[in-house]
Design a protein around this motif. Structure first.
Motif, PDB file in Angstrom:
ATOM      1  N   SER A  81       0.950  -1.309  -0.062  1.00 35.55           N
ATOM      2  CA  SER A  81       0.092   0.012   0.047  1.00 35.55           C
ATOM      3  C   SER A  81       0.720   1.277   0.013  1.00 35.55           C
ATOM      4  CB  SER A  81      -1.005  -0.142   1.216  1.00 35.55           C
ATOM      5  OG  SER A  81      -0.217  -0.171   2.401  1.00 35.55           O
ATOM      6  N   ASP A  82       2.253   1.208   0.363  1.00 33.50           N
ATOM      7  CA  ASP A  82       3.155   2.435   0.394  1.00 33.50           C
ATOM      8  C   ASP A  82       3.948   2.123  -0.592  1.00 33.50           C
ATOM      9  OD1 ASP A  82       4.105   0.191   1.361  1.00 33.50           O
ATOM     10  OD2 ASP A  82       5.572   1.063   2.912  1.00 33.50           O
ATOM     11  N   GLY A  83       3.443   1.543  -1.878  1.00 28.37           N
ATOM     12  CA  GLY A  83       4.346   1.163  -3.128  1.00 28.37           C
ATOM     13  C   GLY A  83       5.244   2.431  -3.513  1.00 28.37           C
ATOM     14  N   PRO A  84       4.460   3.808  -3.714  1.00 31.70           N
ATOM     15  CA  PRO A  84       5.304   4.759  -4.297  1.00 31.70           C
ATOM     16  C   PRO A  84       6.658   5.011  -3.302  1.00 31.70           C
ATOM     17  CG  PRO A  84       2.937   5.447  -4.195  1.00 31.70           C
ATOM     18  CD  PRO A  84       3.033   4.020  -3.667  1.00 31.70           C
ATOM     19  N   ALA A  85       6.285   4.873  -2.054  1.00 32.68           N
ATOM     20  CA  ALA A  85       7.543   5.403  -1.293  1.00 32.68           C
ATOM     21  C   ALA A  85       8.504   3.991  -1.301  1.00 32.68           C
ATOM     22  CB  ALA A  85       7.070   5.417   0.335  1.00 32.68           C
ATOM     23  N   LEU A  86       7.932   2.868  -1.479  1.00 34.12           N
ATOM     24  CA  LEU A  86       9.097   1.734  -1.592  1.00 34.12           C
ATOM     25  C   LEU A  86       9.733   1.724  -2.875  1.00 34.12           C
ATOM     26  CD1 LEU A  86       9.645  -1.107  -0.391  1.00 34.12           C
ATOM     27  CD2 LEU A  86       7.693  -1.982  -1.648  1.00 34.12           C
ATOM     28  N   ALA A  87       8.991   2.330  -3.765  1.00 33.37           N
ATOM     29  CA  ALA A  87       9.752   2.162  -5.239  1.00 33.37           C
ATOM     30  C   ALA A  87      10.907   3.387  -4.956  1.00 33.37           C
ATOM     31  CB  ALA A  87       8.674   2.959  -6.322  1.00 33.37           C
TER      32      ALA A  87
END
Length: 339
Positions: A81-87
């Motif tokens: 769900s925190d994909g953008p930050a993880l990317a």
């Protein structure tokens, strides 16, 4: 007897390299699919990158871009769900000391990362990556600038966004398109500065390269007072623009809220005559607005349309209908309520 040509050492090496590259490409396919399906966690992502950074074959940019793009689009309900930050975090890992194990990022890679920064509201990172992109000499395109414009507008720095669109984009060799202008229009409308948005619309209308489109009009119709919105709606035909379902939904909402119910009826009739089919969202919205106004007969007409098209009632419409049923005000469409 024909001579058999044996593969040379160089061709064997080339074949081996191609095989390794294909394997590296395949290594990111399954994880990308799992991100999209919501079964890939941040821990899985870090483990994957541990493996990628240990392998001898360089990480290919195209599958990496696809994986990062999937993370950027991961909805809140998914494991990432925190994909953008993880990317952003994973790209940082690959950038630090990865050397030849990671092939140079492309313009597309930077565009994905800038969009991720925008999604996590990190304007500072958006601008930092934007600067890094130009230092590479790769250059930028309208997608790159779209992230910059959106990030500035999200941060309520609309004046800076307008300077980027009107001056800096062209200086940096990129011509704004309708999407660029629409981002800026929405930024000023969201900032309740619709007069400036109107000036931008007029600027577009005077130009030859970037005329307003349906999204442009949807934005300004939503933001303007009802009489101005009606004028804008009427002038769409000047540019041979056909209103979309969204356009009609915005106009109907404005008219009903202003109590111009007969005009709302006329707009809906014209919508059906033009062949623009109403969707579930529009019908639910209009029925709900009429119920709130106490216009039971008009609301019933749109509820009947929902029934005809086998659409479902939205939760807020159901809640309002139950409230009216409990007060004995409205019983006609009880059959539409979910069991």
């Amino acid at each position: 007897m024909p001579r058999v040509r044996l593969p040379s050492a160089s061709s064997s090496t080339s074949s081996s390299t191609e095989t390794s590259l294909r394997a590296a490409n395949a290594a990111l396919v399954a994880p990308t699919e799992r991100v999209s399906s919501g079964t890939f966690s941040p821990a899985d992502a870090h483990h994957l990158f541990d493996e990628l950074l240990r392998q001898a074959t360089p990480v290919l940019v195209r599958p990496l871009d696809g994986f990062l793009a999937a993370l950027a689009r991961a909805p809140p309900s998914h494991a990432c769900s925190d994909g953008p930050a993880l990317a952003i975090d994973l790209f940082g890992r690959m950038s630090r000391g990865a050397g030849p194990r990671v092939l140079p990022p492309t313009k597309y890679t930077y565009n994905i990362l800038m969009d991720c920064c925008r999604r996590v509201r990190r304007l500072d990172l958006t601008l930092a990556i934007f600067g890094r992109l130009f230092r590479t000499g790769i250059g930028a395109n309208v997608v790159t600038f779209s992230s910059v414009l959106r990030s500035l507008c999200d941060a309520k720095r609309t004046e800076e966004a307008m300077d980027v669109l009107l001056h800096r984009m062209r200086k940096l060799g990129c011509i704004p398109n309708a999407i660029s202008y629409n981002i800026l229009l929405k930024g000023f409308c969201d900032d309740r500065r619709s007069q400036i948005a109107l000036e931008i619309l007029r600027m577009m209308a005077k130009g030859d390269a970037c005329l307003p489109n349906v999204v442009t009009y949807n934005t300004v119709i939503y933001a303007r007072r009802i009489e101005e919105a009606k004028d804008f709606f009427a002038t769409m035909s000047t540019y041979e623009l056909v209103p979309s379902v969204v356009t009609y939904n915005v106009m109907l909402t404005n008219l009903i809220k202003e109590g111009l119910l007969t005009e709302a009826d006329d707009v809906f009739t014209s919508m059906e005559k033009t062949g623009c089919a109403p969707d579930s969202r529009l019908l639910n919205n209009v029925a709900r607005l009429f119920l709130e106004k106490g216009e039971i007969i008009r609301a019933g007409y749109y509820l009947s349309k929902i029934d005809e098209k086998n659409f479902s009632l939205e939760a807020s419409t159901v809640e309002l209908l139950i409230s009216l049923f409990s007060r004995g005000i409205y019983q006609k469409h009880i059959n539409l309520l979910p069991e």
